[in-house]
Design a protein around this motif. Structure first.
Motif, PDB file in Angstrom:
ATOM      1  N   SER A 334      21.679 -15.303  -9.303  1.00 56.73           N
ATOM      2  CA  SER A 334      22.539 -14.120  -9.345  1.00 56.73           C
ATOM      3  C   SER A 334      23.773 -14.324 -10.227  1.00 56.73           C
ATOM      4  N   GLN A 335      24.095 -15.592 -10.548  1.00 57.49           N
ATOM      5  CA  GLN A 335      25.229 -15.887 -11.425  1.00 57.49           C
ATOM      6  C   GLN A 335      24.821 -16.017 -12.893  1.00 57.49           C
ATOM      7  N   ILE A 455      16.633 -13.344  -6.379  1.00 56.89           N
ATOM      8  CA  ILE A 455      15.742 -14.453  -6.694  1.00 56.89           C
ATOM      9  C   ILE A 455      15.666 -15.478  -5.565  1.00 56.89           C
ATOM     10  N   GLN A 456      16.776 -15.791  -4.927  1.00 57.81           N
ATOM     11  CA  GLN A 456      16.748 -16.802  -3.877  1.00 57.81           C
ATOM     12  C   GLN A 456      15.841 -16.380  -2.735  1.00 57.81           C
ATOM     13  N   LEU A 458      13.393 -14.054  -2.880  1.00 58.99           N
ATOM     14  CA  LEU A 458      12.020 -13.938  -3.366  1.00 58.99           C
ATOM     15  C   LEU A 458      11.371 -15.305  -3.516  1.00 58.99           C
ATOM     16  N   TRP A 459      12.108 -16.270  -4.045  1.00 53.42           N
ATOM     17  CA  TRP A 459      11.531 -17.582  -4.337  1.00 53.42           C
ATOM     18  C   TRP A 459      11.378 -18.438  -3.079  1.00 53.42           C
ATOM     19  N   GLN A 460      12.356 -18.377  -2.195  1.00 49.52           N
ATOM     20  CA  GLN A 460      12.378 -19.298  -1.064  1.00 49.52           C
ATOM     21  C   GLN A 460      11.956 -18.672   0.263  1.00 49.52           C
ATOM     22  N   SER A 461      12.286 -17.406   0.484  1.00 47.09           N
ATOM     23  CA  SER A 461      12.123 -16.827   1.821  1.00 47.09           C
ATOM     24  C   SER A 461      10.959 -15.862   1.948  1.00 47.09           C
ATOM     25  N   THR A 462      10.410 -15.412   0.848  1.00 47.62           N
ATOM     26  CA  THR A 462       9.335 -14.422   0.900  1.00 47.62           C
ATOM     27  C   THR A 462       7.984 -15.122   0.854  1.00 47.62           C
ATOM     28  N   SER A 463       7.074 -14.675   1.683  1.00 47.23           N
ATOM     29  CA  SER A 463       5.757 -15.302   1.730  1.00 47.23           C
ATOM     30  C   SER A 463       4.987 -15.045   0.439  1.00 47.23           C
TER      31      SER A 463
END
Length: 552
Positions: A334-335, A455-456, A458-463
């Motif tokens: 996001s940065q 992105i965080q 989607l990449w880490q928390s979404t199955s």
């Protein structure tokens, strides 16, 4: 496209099967899973003949002998000792003493420091010092494996010492056993004939080879090219060759080292009856590797189907992690900074290559343009990269490409895997996983601004199930097969729900991952269960209609 009402005229398809032999697999699969030096001590060439002997040797009937011993020894013991209180007490005392001695010997062998108390340490080491070595060799397996209470005690000890192997280790041992069972077949022909015997006459099989040359687990006994040659001969000469639909494996490192391999692949489609392309990013590369992009553009322009590996597993790159792999080459946080990839062990960081979100770098033109921009900035700019930029009509990072991969025909093998399906079902905190609960046709955008913002999560928390499902709903030629997935009732229930959703129901393919899945469920059992788990119309979609549209 055939209508759902006339699918009985179509053949059945198994869209994910393997027939490579143990000689096509590198020897040190245990690397990065079990501690050194065990990967080299229990290498595949040493283990497979033993498993083959124990499983199939007809001369000695070893399984029958072991089974007889396992049944008759306890029976004789029961007859002699366990029907009288005195002898029962004596037998229990003897077995307890033997088990305790075996346990002390094992702790001593492991050189595990249980205590700092000197006298207790002396007691632990006492049996090893005063019992003859040959007798020790007999006592340890007998006390901890044959005696039932010893087996239970051994499991407790392993738990206490934290020596119980993790899921990857058990999966490795099961994979060894599976390869050993099928190592009876000297060639792919025998395994193929075994496979077709499990299914109705005329069933067709997508045969996916494996090129494990570059996974840094040792050299294979038979080269990948010999594997390809066998498939070519099978396709040309086997009486049931029409049921064999071979794919070709594409590893970008082979394409980089051997540019002629592009021509070999083209020739396999033009002259040898090959059907599609298989990739396996877990072996150490992103699916948008530049040497794959050239092949994918050709595949997209010629409607050639591609199957990609999309599950966490034990076949992965075993070499050293490269420093550049700490950041994603395309995605930003996001940065606006390159996305940090917080994983360090091979079994973890290879999932960054397999992650299904990587594929939007192929399907979405703005992301594909970013990929090409990334390669255009690498110095020195080689001739291949110049050719690649020209093929896509790349001008600069701001100008849309003349040619893209939005129509690429891609199947996510395993649909993310059953663990990711369970993650989707149980994860009530992920916004993206919960989107589908309220609206089954809901999708979320994959444009750069939206992805960077989220992105965080989607990449880490979404199955992976959710991401693959979203890709299927958004793009015209994206599919997923259900191989190595159908083992739990809740998975079947979720799959049946997917088969009620327009568009999604037309993109799911039947597959089994033969013979890799056989340690969980035999193909014959999978097919029989599928006929009872699904309605005739559902099974026709999965195994007849959808594969037909994917392939043709």
């Amino acid at each position: 496209m055939p209508n759902i009402t006339d699918t009985k005229n179509l053949p059945i398809y198994n869209c994910h099967a393997h027939i490579f032999t143990g000689k096509h697999v590198p020897p040190w699969l245990g690397k990065k899973i079990i501690p050194w030096p065990f990967p080299y001590l229990i290498s595949l060439p040493l283990v497979l003949p033993l498993i083959k002997l124990l499983s199939h040797h007809r001369k000695y009937h070893i399984p029958r002998i072991l089974d007889k011993i396992a049944r008759d020894l306890p029976f004789a013991f029961n007859q002699l000792w366990l029907h009288h209180p005195v002898t029962y007490f004596i037998a229990r005392m003897i077995s307890t003493i033997i088990t305790c001695i075996a346990l002390l010997l094992l702790i001593s062998y492991l050189n595990y420091k249980v205590t700092d108390i000197e006298w207790l340490t002396i007691c632990i080491n006492y049996p090893r010092q005063y019992i003859p070595f040959l007798l020790q060799i007999l006592i340890v397996p007998f006390g901890l494996l044959v005696i039932p209470s010893g087996r239970k005690l051994l499991l407790l000890l392993l738990q206490f010492l934290r020596k119980i192997p993790g899921p990857a280790t058990w999966e490795l041992f099961q994979r060894y056993h599976t390869l050993g069972r099928f190592a009876l077949h000297a060639s792919q022909r025998g395994i193929f004939e075994k496979l077709i015997s499990y299914y109705p006459e005329g069933t067709r099989f997508l045969i996916l080879p494996m090129d494990m040359t570059y996974m840094a687990a040792g050299g294979v006994s038979k080269s990948y090219y010999s594997q390809l040659l066998e498939l070519r001969i099978l396709k040309r000469t086997h009486p049931k060759r029409d049921q064999l639909l071979p794919f070709v494996f594409a590893d970008p490192r082979r394409l980089a080292e051997q540019p002629a391999y592009y021509d070999i692949i083209h020739g396999l489609f033009d002259n040898c009856g090959f059907t599609g392309i298989k990739i396996y990013p877990a072996l150490g590369y992103y699916p948008f590797d530049k040497h794959l992009l050239k092949l994918f553009l050709w595949a997209s322009q010629n409607s050639i189907p591609i199957v990609t590996h999309a599950i966490r597993g034990i076949i992965f790159y075993r070499g050293l992690k490269q420093q550049t792999w700490n950041y994603h080459p395309v995605f930003k946080d996001s940065q606006g900074q390159p996305l940090k990839l917080y994983s360090f062990q091979n079994v973890d960081f290879i999932n960054n290559f397999t992650h299904p979100l990587n594929y939007i770098c192929l399907f979405e033109e703005p992301y594909l343009r970013q990929v090409l921009t990334y390669y255009s900035l690498l110095q020195p700019l080689d001739a291949f990269t110049v050719e690649l930029l020209s093929l896509f009509g790349y001008t600069n990072s701001q100008t849309p490409l003349k040619h893209d991969l939005s129509q690429l025909k891609m199947c996510f093998g395993h649909f993310g895997g059953e663990n990711e399906w369970n993650r989707y079902l149980t994860n009530d905190k992920s916004y993206f996983d919960n989107l589908f609960a309220s609206n089954s046709a809901q999708t979320y955008p994959f444009m750069p601004d939206y992805v960077s913002k989220n992105i965080q999560q989607l990449w880490q928390s979404t199955s992976w199930f959710s991401i693959i499902r979203n890709c299927i709903m958004k793009y015209d030629n994206v599919y997923a097969d259900i191989s190595f997935t159908l083992h739990e009732l809740n998975i079947i229930t979720l799959l049946k729900e997917c088969l009620t959703i327009p568009k999604l129901q037309d993109r799911i393919l039947f597959g089994t991952d033969f013979y890799v899945v056989s340690h969980k469920k035999a193909d014959k059992e999978i097919w029989i269960d599928s006929k009872s788990d699904f309605t005739p119309m559902e099974l026709d979609r999965l195994a007849r209609l959808n594969p037909q549209t994917f392939l043709y």
